[in-house]
Design a protein around this motif. Structure first.
Motif, mmCIF file in Angstrom:
data_model
loop_
_atom_site.group_PDB
_atom_site.id
_atom_site.type_symbol
_atom_site.label_atom_id
_atom_site.label_comp_id
_atom_site.label_asym_id
_atom_site.label_seq_id
_atom_site.Cartn_x
_atom_site.Cartn_y
_atom_site.Cartn_z
ATOM 1 N N LYS A 267 11.405 35.844 37.502
ATOM 2 C CA LYS A 267 12.231 34.892 38.252
ATOM 3 C C LYS A 267 12.221 35.284 39.717
ATOM 4 O O LYS A 267 11.820 36.391 40.072
ATOM 5 C CB LYS A 267 13.661 34.904 37.717
ATOM 6 C CG LYS A 267 13.753 34.380 36.300
ATOM 7 C CD LYS A 267 15.175 34.201 35.885
ATOM 8 C CE LYS A 267 15.186 33.619 34.475
ATOM 9 N NZ LYS A 267 16.522 33.440 33.974
ATOM 10 N N PRO A 268 12.694 34.396 40.582
ATOM 11 C CA PRO A 268 12.718 34.728 42.013
ATOM 12 C C PRO A 268 13.538 35.991 42.301
ATOM 13 O O PRO A 268 14.541 36.264 41.655
ATOM 14 C CB PRO A 268 13.380 33.508 42.643
ATOM 15 C CG PRO A 268 13.152 32.402 41.678
ATOM 16 C CD PRO A 268 13.158 33.043 40.316
ATOM 17 N N VAL A 269 13.083 36.729 43.278
ATOM 18 C CA VAL A 269 13.780 37.920 43.741
ATOM 19 C C VAL A 269 15.012 37.482 44.536
ATOM 20 O O VAL A 269 14.964 36.512 45.283
ATOM 21 C CB VAL A 269 12.849 38.767 44.640
ATOM 22 C CG1 VAL A 269 13.594 39.888 45.334
ATOM 23 C CG2 VAL A 269 11.679 39.307 43.822
ATOM 24 N N ILE A 270 16.091 38.216 44.374
ATOM 25 C CA ILE A 270 17.310 37.965 45.145
ATOM 26 C C ILE A 270 17.498 39.147 46.094
ATOM 27 O O ILE A 270 17.370 40.302 45.689
ATOM 28 C CB ILE A 270 18.539 37.833 44.225
ATOM 29 C CG1 ILE A 270 18.343 36.669 43.253
ATOM 30 C CG2 ILE A 270 19.810 37.638 45.050
ATOM 31 C CD1 ILE A 270 19.380 36.634 42.141
ATOM 32 N N ARG A 271 17.787 38.851 47.364
ATOM 33 C CA ARG A 271 18.011 39.908 48.359
ATOM 34 C C ARG A 271 19.427 39.803 48.896
ATOM 35 O O ARG A 271 19.899 38.722 49.241
ATOM 36 C CB ARG A 271 17.027 39.778 49.522
ATOM 37 C CG ARG A 271 17.218 40.873 50.573
ATOM 38 C CD ARG A 271 16.231 40.748 51.694
ATOM 39 N NE ARG A 271 16.790 39.953 52.788
ATOM 40 C CZ ARG A 271 16.306 39.938 54.026
ATOM 41 N NH1 ARG A 271 15.235 40.643 54.325
ATOM 42 N NH2 ARG A 271 16.862 39.195 54.946
ATOM 43 N N GLU B 85 5.821 39.045 46.230
ATOM 44 C CA GLU B 85 4.371 39.225 46.158
ATOM 45 C C GLU B 85 4.018 40.626 45.654
ATOM 46 O O GLU B 85 3.138 40.794 44.807
ATOM 47 C CB GLU B 85 3.765 39.003 47.547
ATOM 48 C CG GLU B 85 2.265 39.083 47.585
ATOM 49 C CD GLU B 85 1.736 38.840 48.990
ATOM 50 O OE1 GLU B 85 0.850 39.600 49.422
ATOM 51 O OE2 GLU B 85 2.213 37.905 49.663
ATOM 52 N N LEU B 86 4.729 41.634 46.145
ATOM 53 C CA LEU B 86 4.471 43.016 45.741
ATOM 54 C C LEU B 86 4.713 43.231 44.248
ATOM 55 O O LEU B 86 3.951 43.918 43.579
ATOM 56 C CB LEU B 86 5.359 43.958 46.559
ATOM 57 C CG LEU B 86 5.213 45.444 46.293
ATOM 58 C CD1 LEU B 86 3.821 45.937 46.717
ATOM 59 C CD2 LEU B 86 6.295 46.226 47.021
ATOM 60 N N SER C 6 9.269 53.601 44.122
ATOM 61 C CA SER C 6 8.092 54.197 44.767
ATOM 62 C C SER C 6 7.102 53.121 45.193
ATOM 63 O O SER C 6 6.512 53.206 46.268
ATOM 64 C CB SER C 6 7.400 55.176 43.814
ATOM 65 O OG SER C 6 8.251 56.253 43.532
ATOM 66 N N LEU C 7 6.934 52.109 44.363
ATOM 67 C CA LEU C 7 6.058 50.988 44.713
ATOM 68 C C LEU C 7 6.613 50.249 45.927
ATOM 69 O O LEU C 7 5.865 49.884 46.837
ATOM 70 C CB LEU C 7 5.888 50.046 43.521
ATOM 71 C CG LEU C 7 5.061 48.789 43.744
ATOM 72 C CD1 LEU C 7 3.647 49.123 44.206
ATOM 73 C CD2 LEU C 7 5.021 47.957 42.466
ATOM 74 N N MET C 8 7.913 50.042 45.964
ATOM 75 C CA MET C 8 8.538 49.344 47.099
ATOM 76 C C MET C 8 8.240 50.063 48.408
ATOM 77 O O MET C 8 7.936 49.432 49.425
ATOM 78 C CB MET C 8 10.052 49.260 46.886
ATOM 79 C CG MET C 8 10.803 48.662 48.042
ATOM 80 S SD MET C 8 10.601 46.882 48.209
ATOM 81 C CE MET C 8 11.968 46.331 47.216
ATOM 82 N N LEU C 9 8.279 51.385 48.406
ATOM 83 C CA LEU C 9 8.080 52.145 49.638
ATOM 84 C C LEU C 9 6.631 52.097 50.138
ATOM 85 O O LEU C 9 6.360 52.486 51.276
ATOM 86 C CB LEU C 9 8.523 53.597 49.439
ATOM 87 C CG LEU C 9 10.017 53.787 49.253
ATOM 88 C CD1 LEU C 9 10.346 55.231 48.927
ATOM 89 C CD2 LEU C 9 10.802 53.307 50.484
ATOM 90 N N LEU C 10 5.712 51.591 49.333
ATOM 91 C CA LEU C 10 4.333 51.434 49.766
ATOM 92 C C LEU C 10 4.082 50.114 50.486
ATOM 93 O O LEU C 10 2.980 49.855 50.973
ATOM 94 C CB LEU C 10 3.390 51.558 48.558
ATOM 95 C CG LEU C 10 3.380 52.933 47.886
ATOM 96 C CD1 LEU C 10 2.471 52.921 46.671
ATOM 97 C CD2 LEU C 10 2.973 54.022 48.857
#
Length: 99
Positions: free
Chosen positions: A52-56, A44-45, A92-96
């Motif tokens: 494509k789908p995010v992989i974790r 979503e972020l 940086s975006l992830m950390l928000l």
């Protein structure tokens, strides 16, 4: 609370792949990362940046999560005309992310 309160991130890219690793500052915060920094929330972020789908991947021995995102080939660092298309700026975006 923002993710940056309990973690730091590193990112890089190669072509249209972006890799973002999130590391808990303290070992005891790792379960919070696993619970709240989900594929759905990260997708979503970065919705407007990925195709494509995010992989974790969970990396418990480092108290880290590693995310792999795919962008359009035209948005890759070697093809984009944007000022800063480098994946490292996306950490940086992830950390928000609100957790």
């Amino acid at each position: 609370m923002k993710l940056q309160a309990i973690a730091h991130a590193r990112a890089g890219d190669k072509g249209n792949l972006v890799n973002i690793a999130v590391f808990a500052y303290r070992d005891e915060d790792y379960p919070t990362l696993v619970e709240r920094v989900t594929v759905e929330r990260v997708s979503e972020l970065f919705n407007e940046h990925i195709t494509k789908p995010v992989i974790r991947y969970c990396v418990p021995n480092l108290c880290a999560l590693n995310f792999v995102l795919q962008r359009r080939p035209a948005d890759s660092v070697t093809r984009s005309l944007r000022l800063d298309a480098h994946g490292k700026s996306l950490s940086s975006l992830m950390l928000l992310l609100e957790i």
